[in-house]
Design an enzyme around this catalytic site. Sequence first.
Site, PDB file in Angstrom:
ATOM      1  N   TYR A 403       0.806  -1.234   0.000  1.00  0.00           N
ATOM      2  CA  TYR A 403       0.000   0.000   0.000  1.00  0.00           C
ATOM      3  C   TYR A 403       0.837   1.281   0.000  1.00  0.00           C
ATOM      4  O   TYR A 403       2.048   1.220   0.115  1.00  0.00           O
ATOM      5  CB  TYR A 403      -1.122   0.001   1.022  1.00  0.00           C
ATOM      6  CG  TYR A 403      -0.898  -0.211   2.498  1.00  0.00           C
ATOM      7  CD1 TYR A 403      -1.979  -0.640   3.268  1.00  0.00           C
ATOM      8  CD2 TYR A 403       0.306   0.046   3.143  1.00  0.00           C
ATOM      9  CE1 TYR A 403      -1.846  -0.822   4.636  1.00  0.00           C
ATOM     10  CE2 TYR A 403       0.440  -0.135   4.506  1.00  0.00           C
ATOM     11  CZ  TYR A 403      -0.636  -0.563   5.252  1.00  0.00           C
ATOM     12  OH  TYR A 403      -0.505  -0.720   6.591  1.00  0.00           O
ATOM     13  N   GLU A 404       0.169   2.406  -0.251  1.00  0.00           N
ATOM     14  CA  GLU A 404       0.821   3.706  -0.522  1.00  0.00           C
ATOM     15  C   GLU A 404       1.669   3.623  -1.800  1.00  0.00           C
ATOM     16  O   GLU A 404       2.714   4.257  -1.919  1.00  0.00           O
ATOM     17  CB  GLU A 404       1.714   4.165   0.657  1.00  0.00           C
ATOM     18  CG  GLU A 404       1.042   4.199   2.006  1.00  0.00           C
ATOM     19  CD  GLU A 404       0.021   5.319   2.162  1.00  0.00           C
ATOM     20  OE1 GLU A 404      -0.068   6.191   1.285  1.00  0.00           O
ATOM     21  OE2 GLU A 404      -0.696   5.317   3.174  1.00  0.00           O
ATOM     22  N   GLY A 405       1.202   2.845  -2.762  1.00  0.00           N
ATOM     23  CA  GLY A 405       1.965   2.643  -4.003  1.00  0.00           C
ATOM     24  C   GLY A 405       2.912   1.476  -3.808  1.00  0.00           C
ATOM     25  O   GLY A 405       3.695   1.465  -2.869  1.00  0.00           O
TER      26      GLY A 405
END
Length: 596
Positions: A403-405
């Site tokens: 997550y968060e890219g």
Amino acid sequence: MNDTTRGGQFIVKETKCENIFTPEDFNDEQIMMRDTVKEFVDKEIWPNKNRFENKDYAFTEECMKKAGDLGFLSISVPEAYGGMGMGFVDTVLVCDYISGATGSFSTAFGAHTGIGTMPITLYGTEEQKQKYVPKLASGEWFGAYCLTEPGAGSDANSGKTKAVLSEDGTHYKITGQKMWISNAGFCSLFIVFARIEDDNNITGFILENTEGNGISFGEEEHKLGIRASSTRQVFFADTKIPVENMLSERGNGFKIAMNALNVGRIKLAAACIDAQRRVIAGSVKYANERIQFNTPIAQFGAIRLKLAEMATSCYAGESATYRAAKDIEDRIAIRESEGVSHQESELKGVEEFAIECSILKVAVSEDVQNCADEGIQIFGGMGFSEDTPMESAWRDARIARIYEGTNEINRMLSVGMLIKKAMKGHVDLLGPASKVQEELMGIPSFDTPDYSELFAEEKEMIAKLKKAFLMVAGGAVQKYGPDLEGHQQLLMAAADILIEIYMAESTVLRTEKLAKKVGEEKAQEQIAMAKLYLYKAVDVITQKGKESIISFAVGDEQRMMLMGLRRFTKYTNMPNIIGLREMITNKLVMENEYCF
């Protein structure tokens, strides 16, 4: 104030240790804040780990309410909206120490304070901020963030959720499906992204979660880790949002999403640090107590190697995260002193260091996974059992690389953004890169340098590694130009070189600063960690550099670049790696915890 460092410039400039912020520089207020957060975690969260593992979502919500009562949800919220209005370093500090006990709580905390609240404080109108932020800051309301869709993950701007303006022009009707929505089960407010007509970019909206407005939910997702973090699909069917609840302007949603992710990335790195401290402490204690062959396993070299490497990665991650946090804080202060609003200053401050945020997200999320993995190994069969905290730490760590890219996206972003900065003239890459090419043509110096001062050789090594990056990245840019984006394997290799340089330099500078303050004698274990980290970084850079050069260069150019790589990764005096590890582990075993 040091001459204002710009994001990404570390690769072409020498940074002085006096100009970086380190955890040893925390002021009394920050130390008090850290201890308050630790006390909360040790009392409310750590003893109840099993409740989180048993998917007790209500308990996660209860802990979030307590965190709200203690003010932990309001650290970065300006005082005008009921927050503490503290600096960026404080925000990162709280995020670090509140996140170590369980990924379930840290995900709820991060989703609420980061992507749930921050888009309104940074992009909201005065009315929107007055109306919503105080409730979010106090924990009366919780926030969630609806960006991802079944068909729109890494390609966040490809979402299909539609927003249609009503005939009377008073509200938008939202229809679509969102997935992987953290806090969906107990939030009062959503930040929702949807597309108006055939706009190129999505638009952000603030939506209150009220019954009878066409909002429905999927079941709680069954996940590998972060089990008590509420994660559900959210469905919108002609859900009404008043026009005054549009966030920023039409078509600005993709920009909001990207900037929210920049802040999210450095905070995610911070959220992985205390988990490492706790895993290391648990591993050291176990290794001291566990007797095999009439000897505590902490005395065996195979275990000592693991403990030294775990501690070194944790120390490096901490060094780099707080360095970047303070750079961002300073940048925000400069903007504010020029009369720019707090909103705009914070946005630009974080955006300036987006490269560092991506670097940290990748490096620290991978370190926490390795750390938990080795923690299981040190515990042996017990580590695989739910009776010890290692297996849940390992499962919780896994999401951090997604997550968060994803880490793949962040690797490519870090190099891509650096090249863009160079094109805009914000970071001069071309000058230094052509100097490196000239140097390769010249005859190397055979003088024996004077390395009597602490870290003299290490700092020269870091300067050479920067040349290796400029040589490899410069060569790739020359060969492919703007098409380099299509060569993802090269970008990823260049990113690994960039990441190792930032992490190694941060570790060496932090330690140099510490040694100047307390004396080399009192900092010898930290000096050992800095040297060990750098040695490992040189190894990675040698491998990734070679892989890149032999993949895009041929003939004389290839030979010359490989020769350059050897020159730029060559030690004059090799460190005694086993000796360094022994020194680090001796300290850990003696203190019976992570003590740096």
